[in-house]
Enzyme design. Structure first.
Site, PDB file in Angstrom:
ATOM      1  N   LYS A 411      -2.998  -8.382  12.141  1.00  0.00           N
ATOM      2  CA  LYS A 411      -2.472  -7.303  11.301  1.00  0.00           C
ATOM      3  C   LYS A 411      -1.119  -6.882  11.849  1.00  0.00           C
ATOM      4  O   LYS A 411      -0.974  -6.602  13.040  1.00  0.00           O
ATOM      5  CB  LYS A 411      -3.421  -6.100  11.303  1.00  0.00           C
ATOM      6  N   TRP A 513      -6.223  -3.608   3.469  1.00  0.00           N
ATOM      7  CA  TRP A 513      -6.615  -2.361   2.784  1.00  0.00           C
ATOM      8  C   TRP A 513      -6.171  -1.107   3.528  1.00  0.00           C
ATOM      9  O   TRP A 513      -6.797  -0.056   3.423  1.00  0.00           O
ATOM     10  CB  TRP A 513      -8.130  -2.327   2.531  1.00  0.00           C
ATOM     11  N   HIS A 514      -5.079  -1.191   4.246  1.00  0.00           N
ATOM     12  CA  HIS A 514      -4.578  -0.033   4.995  1.00  0.00           C
ATOM     13  C   HIS A 514      -3.271   0.473   4.405  1.00  0.00           C
ATOM     14  O   HIS A 514      -2.390   0.947   5.121  1.00  0.00           O
ATOM     15  CB  HIS A 514      -4.370  -0.396   6.478  1.00  0.00           C
ATOM     16  N   TYR A 515      -3.124   0.378   3.104  1.00  0.00           N
ATOM     17  CA  TYR A 515      -1.874   0.821   2.478  1.00  0.00           C
ATOM     18  C   TYR A 515      -1.743   2.337   2.561  1.00  0.00           C
ATOM     19  O   TYR A 515      -2.724   3.066   2.624  1.00  0.00           O
ATOM     20  CB  TYR A 515      -1.774   0.325   1.032  1.00  0.00           C
ATOM     21  N   HIS A 516      -0.502   2.786   2.560  1.00  0.00           N
ATOM     22  CA  HIS A 516      -0.211   4.206   2.768  1.00  0.00           C
ATOM     23  C   HIS A 516       1.163   4.523   2.192  1.00  0.00           C
ATOM     24  O   HIS A 516       1.897   3.638   1.761  1.00  0.00           O
ATOM     25  CB  HIS A 516      -0.258   4.550   4.262  1.00  0.00           C
TER      26      HIS A 516
END
Length: 577
Positions: A411, A513-516
């Site tokens: 990541k 799935w760690h969008y911000h």
């Protein structure tokens, strides 16, 4: 009545102390008396706080505020309880591959062509993820200007309910030992702390492999102070003019599952109205989307969709980031256990290394379903539905043949590359359009390359040798992974043949799935998370982040919900008192 003033202050103080320590009357999940379908809600109601989004931040925020105030929590999805795909670790990818209209995971594809999902369930992303629990990078907390003592207490408050030590069986242990063998030192053991080196983090799966979610934090709630409405989709925030020209949020319109519209307003009791608030906790896609639907956003964009502009705010929807995930598929000659992320290698190169084994790997290869891909692809995207279906069938045939396998993941931290979000239309049920601009910044691409080379070293390590076929060279593993990965990005002419690490990163990028971003502090909200330019409105969730907080954001988002609940409560009681 004035004689009771001192006693009132004493009682409020005692109540605050007890609540902060978690010593309050509560109800155990899933038997919440305060949770019901939105179809049962009155057409008009009043509350001290209205929270939009019962997700990772919204649940702890609602639980905290309900101790002293009346709170309405509006969740557009249903309950996670009773859904075995959510509860059981072995079935967690089933939720991601479910593209039905009632799925807890609402599928979307970014304009970059990467298949993704957003939560549509009470508990939010904690109902969908791989369960890794870890604290933020200390630098993240410092940059955010948060009080470290309250941060730590807020983490601990959540951890009493949702965090556990993982079992650490053979696959994860081999990955850990491989990371140490290639020099990712020191061995930091089991810890929630974000520390350079190799560590074992926490998990939200208990010893029986059952998931615990942010919805479980509602056990802390005051049942008489909280109303949770399911399948309640907020259409827009309502504003009124306050003073000469400044607008203040004072209610919301939401729609229930039957299509009926309801209105919820902030309390009008004397002395409370100006301190009551709407709090948006709808996530990195949902929060900027709702602000725009309510008239707060780039004026030209809103006008093009026929939305009346309340406040021209061009930074709404800006700064969108999704941490790129790339990985290498590793078939194993030895049986592997089902394991989600337990070990992480935190490098000084801006990359994190993690691993998953034994689960249905189709979802991790970016294939949510052939149907979804065919529906959302365009002629400019070169990955065809047929190719995606073929890859899905190939993975399933390998698994049906009894092949054990896992993936080791890289990541990219940050990332530095950012994009933007726009409305697709005026329908709050539809996904907005989002562009993440993966690897736009060269430094992000280099981080990916550095991380993949570490993974190569782990796979070749002595510690990992039990789980690798010696007859399969690294090039074959890379080619296999490239063939299986499904995204809709334009590919080079030899998309299933390894050419370079840089091209591999671009061709195999998927989401973790760690969008911000989209409602960032200093751009859209201030450091108290109040929306700039209007009153009585805050945004509290991952949309306010500039960076992802370390290796996994869920612990920090839950912490933020609790943290801001305490801050808001103390501010209000102090002023009232």
């Amino acid at each position: 009545m004035e004689a009771f003033g001192p006693w009132r202050l004493i009682l409020v103080a005692i109540a605050g102390v007890l609540q902060f320590q978690g010593l309050c009357s509560s109800e155990a999940a899933p038997h919440y008396s305060f949770m019901q379908e939105a179809t049962k809600a009155p057409l008009v109601a009043y509350y001290d706080y209205i929270i939009v989004g019962g997700g990772t931040a919204g649940c702890p925020l609602a639980a905290t505020l309900s101790q002293n105030f009346s709170v309405l929590l509006l969740e557009r999805g249903g309950s996670p309880y009773g859904n075995q795909n959510i509860t059981n670790m072995a079935a967690f990818t089933n939720t991601l591959t479910d593209t039905s209209p009632t799925s807890p995971a609402q599928s979307f594809v970014s304009e970059d062509g990467v298949i993704n999902a957003r939560a549509r369930v009470l508990g939010g992303g904690t109902c969908l993820n791989a369960g890794f629990y870890t604290h933020a990078d200390p630098e993240f907390v410092q940059k955010a200007g948060l009080d470290l003592d309250l941060v730590n207490k807020s983490y601990q408050w959540a951890e009493k309910v949702v965090a556990f030590e993982p079992p650490m069986l053979q696959w994860q242990s081999a990955v850990r030992d491989g990371l140490l063998e290639v020099g990712l030192l020191p061995n930091n053991g089991y810890t929630f702390d974000h520390i350079y080196g190799t560590k074992v983090g926490g998990t939200i799966f208990d010893k029986d492999n059952h998931r615990h979610t942010a919805a479980d934090l509602l056990e802390y709630a005051n049942p008489s102070g909280l109303t949770v409405l399911l399948h309640a989709t907020v259409q827009r925030i309502l504003f009124k003019t306050q003073g000469k020209s400044r607008q203040a949020a004072h209610g919301v319109i939401f729609k229930d599952a039957a299509g009926n519209k309801h209105r919820a307003y902030l309390s009008k009791e004397k002395g409370k109205e100006t301190m009551s608030e709407i709090i948006v906790s709808a996530g990195a896609l949902g929060s900027p989307q709702l602000l725009m639907l309510s008239g707060i956003g780039p004026a030209q964009h809103l006008e093009s969709l026929g939305i009346k502009v309340l406040l021209d705010q061009p930074m709404v929807g800006q700064g969108m980031s999704d941490n790129p995930m790339n990985f290498i598929f590793v078939p194993s000659p030895s049986p592997v256990e089902i394991s989600l992320v337990q070990v992480v290698g935190i490098t000084r190169l801006g990359t994190y290394i993690e691993a998953i084994s034994g689960v249905d790997l189709a979802a991790y290869f970016g294939i949510s379903s052939p149907f979804q891909t065919s529906q959302l692809s365009t002629p400019t995207k070169e990955r065809t539905p047929e190719a995606t279906k073929s890859a899905l069938e190939a993975i399933k045939s390998l698994q049906e043949a009894g092949l054990d396998a896992g993936i080791i993941v890289e990541k990219t931290a940050g990332p530095l590359s950012t994009g933007y979000l726009k409305l697709r239309n005026r329908n709050p049920d539809d996904n907005p359009m989002v562009t993440f601009n993966y690897f736009k910044e060269p430094e992000d691409l280099q981080r990916c390359v550095d991380g993949l080379k570490i993974i190569e070293g782990v796979i070749k390590s002595k510690a990992f040798s039990k789980f690798r076929f010696p007859s399969i060279p690294m090039g074959a593993l890379l080619n296999m992974t490239q063939y299986f990965v499904a995204n809709l990005q334009p590919k080079n002419s030899n998309a299933s043949t390894f050419e370079s690490w840089e091209q591999y990163c671009k061709d195999t990028v998927v989401t973790i799935w760690h969008y911000h971003g989209g409602c960032q502090v200093g751009r859209v909200v201030d450091h108290q998370y109040k929306v700039l330019g209007v009153d009585s409105l805050r945004v509290i969730d991952g949309s306010t982040f500039y960076d992802t907080p370390g290796t996994n954001p869920q612990a920090t988002v839950m912490m933020l919900g609790r943290y801001m609940g305490i801050k808001i409560r103390n501010e209000r009681l102090g002023r009232d008192g």
